[in-house]
Design an enzyme around this catalytic site. Structure first.
Site, short mmCIF file in Angstrom:
data_model
loop_
_atom_site.label_atom_id
_atom_site.label_comp_id
_atom_site.label_asym_id
_atom_site.label_seq_id
_atom_site.Cartn_x
_atom_site.Cartn_y
_atom_site.Cartn_z
N ASP A 21 6.63 -5.31 1.57
CA ASP A 21 5.60 -4.94 0.63
C ASP A 21 4.25 -5.38 1.20
OD1 ASP A 21 5.49 -7.63 0.37
OD2 ASP A 21 6.05 -7.71 -1.73
N LYS B 266 10.25 0.28 0.47
CA LYS B 266 10.22 -1.06 -0.10
C LYS B 266 11.35 -1.23 -1.12
CE LYS B 266 8.28 -4.05 -3.43
NZ LYS B 266 7.91 -4.02 -4.86
#
Length: 218
Positions: free
Chosen positions: A144, A126
């Site tokens: 995410d 991420k």
DNA sequence: AAAACGGGGGC
DNA sequence: GCCCCAGTTTT
């Protein structure tokens, strides 16, 4: 939602999110598009509500906004500056260690390729993808929990983990949307299609959505 | 009082 | 894969 519908869905979403503010990391990133600031604020936002990281980032960057300045701080100073994000010791030590590495190995700059970024302790997929997209404007897909949840609710992907969602999107999502998809879906996911209350009755994407695994409002 | 929130490391 | 990591916010 199928391949043919994604263009229309993103167009609708692009209009809808104008009513809300972008996530804190996006706000930080667009202030000079500084890869180091993106990297640090992304670490601060780890397992922390996004909106609380903006103030913590600002306080820390007032003390040090480059790797060279950051290595001049100690762990307690960083811990104090980043209240109330939680995980103080881990985050402070990771920020310091990464800053030292950037100074020692990369002349104080942030690497701009995924594999190098992933080698830093505290940087996962991420964070690395967000540095690429927001810090450098390079193609990447930052997945995410919001991106993961919403793509599965739509039925656009069928995955169990955010990592699987990233790889599925690399196959399916037109590359023109790679950079913007995170900002769009995080904003959408924080304000309307939230984890517990998807607000389907007022959702502008209702017609495209399979509503997989949505949780009823309480 | 209890549940929800959100990535990454180590094994 | 599974377990661990801490503290703020919402219900």
């Amino acid at each position: 939602m199928g391949d043919d519908q994604i263009h229309q869905a993103i167009a609708i979403l692009t209009e809808a999110v104008k009513a809300w503010v972008s996530p804190a990391v996006t706000i930080v990133a667009t202030q000079g598009r500084d890869p180091f600031k993106v990297l640090v604020s992304c670490i601060l936002s780890l397992r922390t509500r996004d909106l609380t990281t903006a103030e913590a980032s600002a306080r820390l960057f007032a003390l040090a906004d480059t790797p060279e300045k950051m290595v001049g701080l100690d762990v307690p100073q960083i811990e104090a500056a980043i209240y109330p994000v939680g995980f103080y010791r881990v985050k402070a030590e990771q920020i310091l260690e990464i800053s030292r590495s950037l100074c020692d190995l990369y002349r104080g700059t942030v690497p701009d390729d995924l594999e190098t970024l992933l080698k830093f302790k505290g940087v996962g997929r991420k964070t690395a993808n967000l540095v690429l997209t927001l810090g450098f404007g390079k193609p990447g897909i930052c997945v995410d929990i919001h991106v993961h949840r919403i793509c599965n609710r739509w039925g656009y992907v069928h995955t169990r983990t955010p990592e699987q969602t990233e790889f599925a999107l690399r196959e399916k999502l037109p590359v023109e949307y790679w950079i913007i998809i995170n900002d769009l879906l995080v904003t959408f996911g924080q304000n309307l299609c939230t984890p517990l209350s998807p607000h389907c009755s007022t959702c502008p994407l209702y017609q495209f959505c399979d509503r997989v695994g949505v949780v009823k409002s309480r």
